[in-house]
Design an enzyme around this catalytic site. Structure first.
Site, PDB file in Angstrom:
ATOM      1  N   PHE A 128       0.865  -1.102  -0.078  1.00 24.92           N
ATOM      2  CA  PHE A 128       0.206   0.036  -0.012  1.00 24.92           C
ATOM      3  C   PHE A 128       0.814   1.244   0.016  1.00 24.92           C
ATOM      4  O   PHE A 128       0.754   1.987  -0.808  1.00 24.92           O
ATOM      5  CB  PHE A 128      -0.889  -0.014   0.991  1.00 24.92           C
ATOM      6  N   THR A 168       2.343 -10.060   0.715  1.00 20.40           N
ATOM      7  CA  THR A 168       1.117  -9.329   1.123  1.00 20.40           C
ATOM      8  C   THR A 168       1.025  -8.185   0.094  1.00 20.40           C
ATOM      9  O   THR A 168       0.017  -7.634  -0.247  1.00 20.40           O
ATOM     10  CB  THR A 168       1.380  -8.701   2.528  1.00 20.40           C
ATOM     11  N   GLY A 169       2.094  -7.847  -0.626  1.00 22.52           N
ATOM     12  CA  GLY A 169       1.999  -7.053  -1.810  1.00 22.52           C
ATOM     13  C   GLY A 169       1.075  -7.569  -3.108  1.00 22.52           C
ATOM     14  O   GLY A 169       0.863  -8.658  -2.909  1.00 22.52           O
ATOM     15  N   ILE A 182      13.175 -10.241   0.841  1.00 20.27           N
ATOM     16  CA  ILE A 182      14.531  -9.320   1.385  1.00 20.27           C
ATOM     17  C   ILE A 182      15.550 -10.009   2.202  1.00 20.27           C
ATOM     18  O   ILE A 182      16.629  -9.630   2.588  1.00 20.27           O
ATOM     19  CB  ILE A 182      13.921  -8.294   2.317  1.00 20.27           C
ATOM     20  N   ALA A 227       7.477  -5.470   5.020  1.00 18.85           N
ATOM     21  CA  ALA A 227       7.323  -5.826   6.627  1.00 18.85           C
ATOM     22  C   ALA A 227       6.151  -6.822   6.475  1.00 18.85           C
ATOM     23  O   ALA A 227       5.364  -6.657   5.526  1.00 18.85           O
ATOM     24  CB  ALA A 227       7.424  -4.968   7.334  1.00 18.85           C
ATOM     25  N   SER A 263       6.869   2.165  13.159  1.00 20.17           N
ATOM     26  CA  SER A 263       5.495   2.248  13.337  1.00 20.17           C
ATOM     27  C   SER A 263       5.092   2.950  14.807  1.00 20.17           C
ATOM     28  O   SER A 263       6.048   2.816  15.615  1.00 20.17           O
ATOM     29  CB  SER A 263       5.019   0.821  13.645  1.00 20.17           C
ATOM     30  N   TYR A 285       4.156  -7.589  16.476  1.00 23.61           N
ATOM     31  CA  TYR A 285       4.286  -6.622  15.349  1.00 23.61           C
ATOM     32  C   TYR A 285       5.039  -5.443  15.747  1.00 23.61           C
ATOM     33  O   TYR A 285       5.925  -4.851  15.004  1.00 23.61           O
ATOM     34  CB  TYR A 285       2.765  -6.411  14.769  1.00 23.61           C
ATOM     35  N   LYS A 310       8.987  -4.112  14.792  1.00 24.25           N
ATOM     36  CA  LYS A 310       9.115  -2.817  13.869  1.00 24.25           C
ATOM     37  C   LYS A 310      10.136  -2.041  14.950  1.00 24.25           C
ATOM     38  O   LYS A 310      10.887  -1.331  14.252  1.00 24.25           O
ATOM     39  CB  LYS A 310       7.737  -2.159  13.680  1.00 24.25           C
ATOM     40  N   ARG A 365     -11.207  -3.485  22.382  1.00 29.35           N
ATOM     41  CA  ARG A 365     -10.091  -4.543  22.099  1.00 29.35           C
ATOM     42  C   ARG A 365      -8.865  -4.150  23.204  1.00 29.35           C
ATOM     43  O   ARG A 365      -8.478  -2.992  23.315  1.00 29.35           O
ATOM     44  CB  ARG A 365      -9.383  -4.374  20.958  1.00 29.35           C
TER      45      ARG A 365
HETATM   46  N1  UDP Z   1     -12.022  -0.062  14.448  1.00 29.27           N
HETATM   47  C1  UDP Z   1     -13.336  -0.185  14.604  1.00 29.27           C
HETATM   48  N2  UDP Z   1     -13.967  -1.126  13.825  1.00 29.27           N
HETATM   49  C2  UDP Z   1     -13.270  -1.982  13.568  1.00 29.27           C
HETATM   50  C3  UDP Z   1     -11.745  -1.946  13.226  1.00 29.27           C
HETATM   51  C4  UDP Z   1     -11.296  -0.935  13.972  1.00 29.27           C
HETATM   52  O1  UDP Z   1     -14.044   0.660  15.251  1.00 29.27           O
HETATM   53  O2  UDP Z   1     -13.800  -3.093  12.850  1.00 29.27           O
HETATM   54  C5  UDP Z   1     -11.391   1.203  15.115  1.00 29.27           C
HETATM   55  C6  UDP Z   1     -10.358   0.905  16.434  1.00 29.27           C
HETATM   56  O3  UDP Z   1     -10.884   0.829  17.770  1.00 29.27           O
HETATM   57  C7  UDP Z   1      -9.336   1.882  16.371  1.00 29.27           C
HETATM   58  C8  UDP Z   1      -9.396   2.400  14.867  1.00 29.27           C
HETATM   59  O4  UDP Z   1     -10.573   1.941  14.211  1.00 29.27           O
HETATM   60  O5  UDP Z   1      -9.765   2.771  17.410  1.00 29.27           O
HETATM   61  C9  UDP Z   1      -8.183   2.044  13.866  1.00 29.27           C
HETATM   62  O6  UDP Z   1      -7.990   0.400  14.006  1.00 29.27           O
HETATM   63  P1  UDP Z   1      -7.021  -0.156  12.996  1.00 29.27           P
HETATM   64  O7  UDP Z   1      -7.139  -1.602  13.171  1.00 29.27           O
HETATM   65  O8  UDP Z   1      -7.153   0.558  11.767  1.00 29.27           O
HETATM   66  O9  UDP Z   1      -5.490   0.638  13.440  1.00 29.27           O
HETATM   67  P2  UDP Z   1      -4.754   0.597  14.914  1.00 29.27           P
HETATM   68  O10 UDP Z   1      -4.827   2.161  15.245  1.00 29.27           O
HETATM   69  O11 UDP Z   1      -5.852  -0.112  15.858  1.00 29.27           O
HETATM   70  O12 UDP Z   1      -3.668   0.196  14.511  1.00 29.27           O
END
Ligand code: UDP
Length: 328
Positions: free
Chosen positions: A11, A35-36, A57, A78, A120, A144, A148, A264
């Protein structure tokens, strides 16, 4: 000028490659296509200054020759995503740590002029200060993020020991066209856009008040270019908008029904990049507002037709290991 982009079929890598070509550089992309996607290279595949090498790589013997007469190396290859990194941490170590050392060594032997690493913002874990600066405590919450961060430490160590001219960019939540459409659950834009296309409700985590520092991919590509072309070395920079947005704000712009799924573990209620350092030192600033970025995503929504459509049940099963191992 010649650049080599690892992960250039991914991406962010594909947007960076497009930008470098537009700037008149010759660009070699090295990507194992795990994954690319070849599709991501289509917009510039016929450019005579572009070449593509399908290689891992870690295959040092095979890739060394492509570093000959390269000026700038951009290391973006990555493995991403949280859940698979919890399930298979050694694969993440191999790709993100061993892979970074392999690319650093190839770059060192070739005597390149600049090495830019895609780090990251997940290294900050659950930050205690907002906006979060590059000086904040490091606290990876899952493999992950750890791999990174270790990759970044290797890059800075090569700067110290071998005087390699290195810059590390800690990317916040990057979004834009060609963001991932398949595979593991993650990256909220892909999840929501596929749900919208299929008339399904958006699966909002928690109450949706959590905020993320979303940054549009063309701004990120510009940050990589500024990092390479400046004289600044051995520095870390946050790359974000400095203007976090809630998930509810995203839903309001995308328009659609909502269901709520459990919060989460291990994820912050807010990510918010302090971008004073990159603004001042690399003369970079974000150009695409959140509203404009979301408008562009909606204009390109058909791209996510191939993406998996996540439901509450699908997410529950895909995040089982996450809830099992990661605690708040
Ligand atoms: N999120 C959500 N619903 C989903 C997936 C993600 O509300 O189905 C929210 C998640 O709680 C976070 C944000 O979107 O606040 C970004 O999540 P993502 O996994 O894209 O990136 P992260 O910041 O967690 O690495």
């Amino acid at each position: 000028m010649r650049a080599l982009v690892t992960g250039g079929a991914g991406f962010i890598g594909s947007h960076l490659t497009e930008k470098l070509l537009a700037e008149g550089l010759r660009v070699v992309v090295v990507d194992n296509l795990e994954t690319g996607r070849l599709d991501n290279l289509k917009p510039f595949a016929k450019n005579p200054r572009f070449s593509f090498i399908k290689e891992d790589i870690n295959n040092t013997v095979k890739i060394a020759k492509y570093f000959k007469s390269i000026d700038w190396v951009f290391h973006l290859a990555a493995l991403a995503d949280i859940v698979p990194s919890v399930v298979n941490p050694s694969a993440y170590h191999k790709a993100n740590v061993d892979g970074t050392v392999a690319i650093l060594e190839a770059a060192r032997y070739a005597g390149i002029k600049k090495f830019v690493y895609a780090a990251s913002s997940s290294c900050y874990g659950i930050p205690s200060a907002y906006p979060t600066s590059e000086e904040a405590a490091i606290s990876p919450q899952y493999p992950y993020a750890l791999t990174k961060y270790i990759g970044e430490s290797f890059c800075l160590h090569w700067a110290k020991v071998y005087k390699m001219p290195v810059v590390s960019l800690r990317l916040f939540n990057v979004y834009g066209p060609r963001s991932r459409t398949s595979g593991a659950y993650g990256a909220v834009f892909g999840v929501f856009l596929a749900q919208k296309l299929h008339g399904k409700p958006f699966t909002v985590v928690g109450d949706g008040n959590q905020k993320r520092d979303f940054i549009y991919v063309s701004d990120v590509a510009q940050a990589f270019l500024n990092a390479a072309s400046s004289d600044v070395c051995n520095e870390i920079f946050n790359v974000g908008s400095g203007n976090p947005q809630s998930i509810n704000a995203l839903v309001a712009l995308l328009e659609g029904e909502v269901i709520h799924i459990p919060k989460r573990p291990g994820e912050p209620d807010c990510t918010w990049a302090d971008i004073e350092k990159i603004k001042k030192t690399l003369r970079w600033q974000p150009r695409i507002s959140f509203e404009e970025g979301v408008r562009r995503m909606l204009a390109n929504i058909d791209y996510w037709k191939q993406a998996p459509v996540w439901t509450r049940a699908g997410i529950k099963s895909a995040t089982k290991e996450w809830f099992k191992y990661i605690s708040i």
